[in-house]
Enzyme design. Structure first.
Site, PDB file in Angstrom:
ATOM      1  N   SER A 222       0.845  -1.202   0.000  1.00  0.00           N
ATOM      2  CA  SER A 222       0.000   0.000   0.000  1.00  0.00           C
ATOM      3  C   SER A 222       0.873   1.241   0.000  1.00  0.00           C
ATOM      4  CB  SER A 222      -0.897   0.014   1.237  1.00  0.00           C
ATOM      5  OG  SER A 222      -1.548   1.268   1.378  1.00  0.00           O
ATOM      6  N   TYR A 250      -1.794  -0.291  10.729  1.00  0.00           N
ATOM      7  CA  TYR A 250      -1.832  -0.655   9.305  1.00  0.00           C
ATOM      8  C   TYR A 250      -0.582  -0.196   8.565  1.00  0.00           C
ATOM      9  CZ  TYR A 250      -3.381  -0.847   4.433  1.00  0.00           C
ATOM     10  OH  TYR A 250      -3.470  -1.120   3.092  1.00  0.00           O
TER      11      TYR A 250
END
Length: 393
Positions: A222, A250
């Site tokens: 990501s 995350y």
């Protein structure tokens, strides 16, 4: 204010006693010989601002930068490839598995819900009927919240003595806004699902990847890793030195995956011809949104122009898994990072921190229950005992 709030979640909260100790240590250091550099505790302001710049650039301009790509992405011949795709019952993984299967690859859907996977396979076979040979696709159980399950899956696959050409670590979670949660193995859920479990899977499948050489390990990462920070001594974010938020969990897990991938790539002997790549799929409307607050989900759905569909989002995954030039880019000092527009780019500044990356590697090996020489032994075809999954043997 949002920037300040997020940044403050990554800085150290010191007690009065710790502040006094720090002052004393500073005074001592100033009156004596130079001491070793202090351990880095967070991203610096400049790194942090550049990171968020990269994030917002992808959000706002991904459609423009990826406008040259066809949708769906045309694939080269893949009929001789066997591909394992984790998390392939929804979102990017579902599209990845379907398109690879329709291009004649042998696809293994590694999923928690095998019932849902079998239903999808039946539907895909029905839709494909009359267009060519039946799809060569199967489902196997894999739950990344259980390292026992990772070992069990790896043992079952390796027992086939079949080659594996592409491992796509696609499954991931982003429990935005939720309180800190831990797996039954005791690890923070983002760190386990997004990094630890895929790392263990990649290592345990090295014998099969070696048989399938040239082969690839593809990590769906990501752009958020640009704002991530990893403390190898506190990968669960429980020490209190940093305030936990879902964003911290995350982004840190995604950065850990990039760092681990860099070291894995360096340690793999060239003769194995196993490539390692990380990628950003872009900002994609997937089931990750199910973990968002309802109000955020509504906003998420109202900006379709900026958000990729799963079919658009899987293009960088398919490119990484099949493009002939990817291994050439993997010859650089760090593993290649492929952006959402299927171009080779650089990971974050922090991802280039060699010292931290090596510590992340060692800590990861420890947490997933493998000996430090596991990679070398697995490449040589030796059996390696993992702390997890022993009751399955």
């Amino acid at each position: 204010c949002l920037f300040l709030a997020v940044y403050n979640n990554n800085v150290i909260d010191l007690t009065p006693e710790e502040e006094e100790e720090e002052k004393m240590s500073d005074e001592t250091a100033s009156s004596s010989s130079p001491s070793p550099a202090k351990k880095k505790q967070s991203l610096g302001w400049i790194e942090w601002m550049r990171g968020w710049g990269s994030v917002f650039q992808e959000i706002l301009f991904q459609r423009i930068t990826a406008s040259h790509l066809e949708n769906p992405l045309p694939l080269p011949p893949v009929n001789d490839l066997t591909c394992v795709v984790t998390g392939s019952t929804s979102g990017i993984g579902r599209e990845t598995a379907r398109q690879l299967a329709e291009a004649a690859a042998h696809v293994v859907m590694a999923v928690r819900n095998t019932k849902a996977a079998h239903e999808l396979i039946q539907q895909w076979q029905k839709d494909w009927y009359g267009k060519g040979l039946p799809l060569n696709i199967e489902a196997m159980e894999l739950d990344l919240l259980s390292l026992d399950s990772v070992v069990k899956f790896s043992n079952e696959w390796n027992a086939r003595s079949s080659p594996l050409h592409v491992l796509i670590n696609n499954a991931g979670i982003f429990a935005m806004g939720e309180e800190q949660k831990f797996s039954k193995d005791g690890y923070e859920q983002h760190m386990q699902v997004n990094h630890l479990a895929p790392a263990l899977l990649s290592l345990l499948l090295l014998p099969s990847l070696n048989r399938g050489s040239p082969s690839r390990i593809i990590n769906v990462n990501s752009v958020m890793h640009y704002v991530g920070f990893v403390d190898p001594d506190d990968m669960n974010v429980v020490s209190g030195r940093r305030k936990y938020t879902s964003l911290v969990g995350y982004s840190g897990s995604k950065l850990a995956q990039v760092m681990f991938s860099n070291v894995l790539f360096k340690r793999l002997p060239l003769e194995t011809r196993i490539s390692v790549a990380c990628l950003s799929p872009g900002i994609v409307l997937t089931n990750v949104a199910r973990d968002l607050p309802r109000s955020v989900q509504v906003q998420y759905a109202l900006i379709p122009y900026f958000i990729f569909s799963p079919q658009e989002g899987c293009r960088s995954t398919l490119f990484s898994a099949t493009d002939a030039q990817v291994p050439e880019h993997c010859e650089k000092p760090i593993c290649t990072f492929i952006s959402q527009d299927c171009k080779h780019s650089k990971p974050s500044e922090e991802a280039h921190n060699v010292e931290t990356a090596n510590r992340v590697w060692e800590k990861t090996i420890e947490l997933i229950g493998l000996p430090l020489d596991a990679l070398e032994r697995l490449i040589e075809g030796e059996e390696v005992q993992c702390r997890y999954g022993t009751h399955h043997e």
